[in-house]
Design a protein around this motif. Structure first.
Motif, mmCIF file in Angstrom:
data_model
loop_
_atom_site.group_PDB
_atom_site.id
_atom_site.type_symbol
_atom_site.label_atom_id
_atom_site.label_comp_id
_atom_site.label_asym_id
_atom_site.label_seq_id
_atom_site.Cartn_x
_atom_site.Cartn_y
_atom_site.Cartn_z
ATOM 1 N N UNK A 305 42.606 44.182 34.728
ATOM 2 C CA UNK A 305 41.858 43.926 35.955
ATOM 3 C C UNK A 305 41.782 42.429 36.244
ATOM 4 N N UNK A 306 41.594 41.612 35.199
ATOM 5 C CA UNK A 306 41.516 40.172 35.391
ATOM 6 C C UNK A 306 42.852 39.602 35.860
ATOM 7 N N UNK A 307 43.930 40.074 35.292
ATOM 8 C CA UNK A 307 45.260 39.598 35.686
ATOM 9 C C UNK A 307 45.570 40.015 37.116
ATOM 10 N N UNK A 308 45.226 41.253 37.463
ATOM 11 C CA UNK A 308 45.454 41.717 38.831
ATOM 12 C C UNK A 308 44.644 40.905 39.841
ATOM 13 N N UNK A 309 43.495 40.386 39.398
ATOM 14 C CA UNK A 309 42.659 39.580 40.293
ATOM 15 C C UNK A 309 43.165 38.154 40.423
ATOM 16 N N UNK A 310 44.138 37.754 39.577
ATOM 17 C CA UNK A 310 44.714 36.420 39.698
ATOM 18 C C UNK A 310 44.601 35.538 38.483
ATOM 19 N N UNK A 311 44.034 36.040 37.381
ATOM 20 C CA UNK A 311 43.941 35.233 36.166
ATOM 21 C C UNK A 311 45.326 35.140 35.511
ATOM 22 N N UNK A 312 45.812 33.933 35.184
ATOM 23 C CA UNK A 312 47.120 33.805 34.526
ATOM 24 C C UNK A 312 47.087 34.464 33.147
ATOM 25 N N UNK A 313 48.059 35.327 32.880
ATOM 26 C CA UNK A 313 48.068 36.061 31.606
ATOM 27 C C UNK A 313 48.098 35.118 30.417
ATOM 28 N N UNK A 314 48.861 34.032 30.524
ATOM 29 C CA UNK A 314 48.986 33.108 29.400
ATOM 30 C C UNK A 314 47.743 32.304 29.113
ATOM 31 N N UNK A 315 46.821 32.270 30.063
ATOM 32 C CA UNK A 315 45.593 31.490 29.884
ATOM 33 C C UNK A 315 44.383 32.373 29.608
ATOM 34 N N UNK A 316 44.595 33.682 29.566
ATOM 35 C CA UNK A 316 43.500 34.625 29.361
ATOM 36 C C UNK A 316 43.427 34.978 27.876
ATOM 37 N N UNK A 317 42.410 34.487 27.190
ATOM 38 C CA UNK A 317 42.311 34.637 25.740
ATOM 39 C C UNK A 317 41.255 35.664 25.363
ATOM 40 N N UNK A 341 42.112 30.805 36.477
ATOM 41 C CA UNK A 341 42.618 31.160 37.798
ATOM 42 C C UNK A 341 41.537 31.344 38.831
ATOM 43 N N UNK A 342 40.354 30.763 38.566
ATOM 44 C CA UNK A 342 39.218 30.871 39.485
ATOM 45 C C UNK A 342 38.803 32.317 39.730
ATOM 46 N N UNK A 343 38.987 33.142 38.708
ATOM 47 C CA UNK A 343 38.577 34.548 38.777
ATOM 48 C C UNK A 343 37.178 34.671 38.190
ATOM 49 N N UNK A 344 36.340 35.486 38.827
ATOM 50 C CA UNK A 344 34.957 35.664 38.404
ATOM 51 C C UNK A 344 34.700 37.146 38.134
ATOM 52 N N UNK A 345 34.035 37.426 37.015
ATOM 53 C CA UNK A 345 33.634 38.792 36.683
ATOM 54 C C UNK A 345 32.110 38.857 36.695
ATOM 55 N N UNK A 346 31.559 39.843 37.397
ATOM 56 C CA UNK A 346 30.108 40.000 37.444
ATOM 57 C C UNK A 346 29.764 41.484 37.491
ATOM 58 N N UNK A 347 28.563 41.782 37.022
ATOM 59 C CA UNK A 347 28.071 43.157 37.061
ATOM 60 C C UNK A 347 27.137 43.311 38.253
ATOM 61 N N UNK A 348 27.412 44.352 39.052
ATOM 62 C CA UNK A 348 26.620 44.595 40.253
ATOM 63 C C UNK A 348 26.290 46.081 40.342
ATOM 64 N N UNK A 349 25.028 46.418 40.103
ATOM 65 C CA UNK A 349 24.585 47.794 40.273
ATOM 66 C C UNK A 349 25.371 48.812 39.485
ATOM 67 N N UNK A 350 25.605 48.524 38.242
ATOM 68 C CA UNK A 350 26.312 49.486 37.408
ATOM 69 C C UNK A 350 27.811 49.452 37.543
ATOM 70 N N UNK A 351 28.306 48.484 38.298
ATOM 71 C CA UNK A 351 29.757 48.336 38.485
ATOM 72 C C UNK A 351 30.178 46.947 38.027
ATOM 73 N N UNK A 352 31.388 46.851 37.504
ATOM 74 C CA UNK A 352 31.954 45.563 37.125
ATOM 75 C C UNK A 352 32.935 45.162 38.203
ATOM 76 N N UNK A 353 32.703 44.004 38.800
ATOM 77 C CA UNK A 353 33.564 43.513 39.867
ATOM 78 C C UNK A 353 34.275 42.271 39.374
ATOM 79 N N UNK A 354 35.600 42.279 39.444
ATOM 80 C CA UNK A 354 36.415 41.134 39.010
ATOM 81 C C UNK A 354 37.285 40.715 40.184
#
Length: 357
Positions: A305-317, A341-354
């Motif tokens: 999900x993070x990669x699909x949102x734009x996070x570079x795979x090589x920088x995601x540890x 990649x300026x990607x943000x993950x947050x929890x909103x009302x029981x859902x995870x939004x990335x």
């Protein structure tokens, strides 16, 4: 009298890979593509003969070192027997004085082996990720371009069992998880472009094959430079492990890579299947569904999900995914998690939004 055992071993490894390529191209393995085409019944007129499809082209990436020269010689021997065209590419990284002249020498050697087409391509090596990673990125970009330009079915790489063992140890040192421990894949790249026939062949066998065939080889001084991590591992780390644990460490590490790859592939498949069940109508991820999954499966879904949102795979540890995972398993009202990649993950009302931003 047959070939030397070392030569026989490298030829067998290449023959198996060429058979695989031909099978995937729907050409009967072991039968030249042109012969297979000629054997197929085709309606024709007396005035015009149907055009035969060209034989598939397989390139070898050759630095001039023992591993890749052994690979080039085996490809030159086996390809014509299977109706495959064989060519070669050498990449000039421009990191050493006289590298352009050395690349020209490699081109000449490949042509002497009978490979065609053969070319040298110069690249500019950046700094991103360190010198080894930057050189690797530039090299693969050049090989991709050459394969596309020539319409090659595959590119053969000379990585040996020793290289695989080193890759596993480097992954272990990074603590990157089972996928990192799985080392290099025998088949990789877009459409399975890259093939590594020598992952079950040790480095000494490749060198011996060059020696008995009187093939000149070039030993890259970078491979003995302690400034490079892999070089230190090769000349200090692995010998120390073999001294402490006995012979067979390289074979065991290569076997670990294969077992880890099988496990990682299975978990990746499980994660892809499970992801559909935790996605809601808006595309968000349901935290309750994610919480019920095993951690190894859940974190794979988060990574995708993070990669699909734009996070570079090589920088995601792993540490990034651990923080995102806590939004599900250790929720205490904490704020958003910033990812590469300026990607943000947050929890909103029981859902995870990335998403980005």
């Amino acid at each position: 009298m047959g070939p030397h055992p070392a030569v026989a071993a490298i030829r067998l490894a290449v023959r198996r890979v060429l058979h695989d390529i031909l099978t995937e191209l729907n050409t009967p393995a072991g039968i030249p593509a042109t012969a297979a085409a000629a054997a197929t019944p085709v309606e024709r007129t007396p005035e015009r003969k149907p055009e035969r499809p060209p034989s598939p082209l397989v390139l070898v990436a050759c630095s001039g070192g023992a591993d890749s020269m052994a690979l080039a010689s085996a490809l030159a021997f086996e390809a014509p027997r299977l109706g495959v065209r064989a060519g070669g590419v050498t990449v000039d990284h421009g990191l050493q004085t006289g590298s352009d002249l050395r690349a020209e020498e490699v081109v000449l050697r490949l042509r002497e082996l009978g490979l065609d087409p053969v070319e040298s391509t110069a690249v500019s090596v950046g700094r991103a990720g360190g010198p080894e990673a930057a050189a690797r990125d530039a090299r693969y970009a050049a090989l991709d371009a050459a394969a596309t330009r020539h319409g090659a079915a595959a590119v053969l790489l000379g990585h040996t069992r020793d290289d695989q063992a080193e890759t596993v140890l480097l992954g272990l040192a990074r603590g990157s998880g089972i996928r990192s421990l799985s080392g290099m894949a025998a088949v990789s790249g877009a459409g399975g472009r890259y093939r590594r026939p020598f992952l079950q062949v040790d480095r000494q066998t490749a060198r011996k094959a060059c020696m008995v065939q009187s093939l000149p080889v070039w030993d890259d001084p970078h491979n003995a430079d302690p400034a490079y991590t892999r070089s230190r591992l090769r000349h200090e780390g692995l010998p120390a492990l073999e001294k402490a644990l006995g012979k067979g460490v390289v074979e065991a590490l290569a076997r670990t890579a294969q077992l880890s790859r099988d496990d990682a592939d299975a978990l990746d498949t499980w994660a892809r299947q499970a992801e559909a069940g935790v996605r809601d109508a808006t595309g968000g991820l349901e935290c309750a569904g994610l919480y019920a999954l095993p951690p190894a499966v859940r974190r794979r879904i988060l990574r995708r999900a993070a990669i699909e949102a734009g996070a570079p795979a090589g920088a995601l540890f792993a540490r990034h995914l651990e923080e995102v995972d806590r939004l599900i398993t250790g929720w205490r009202g904490q704020g958003a998690i910033n990812l590469p990649g300026k990607v943000v993950a947050r929890r909103q009302g029981g859902r995870l939004v990335i998403r980005q931003g």
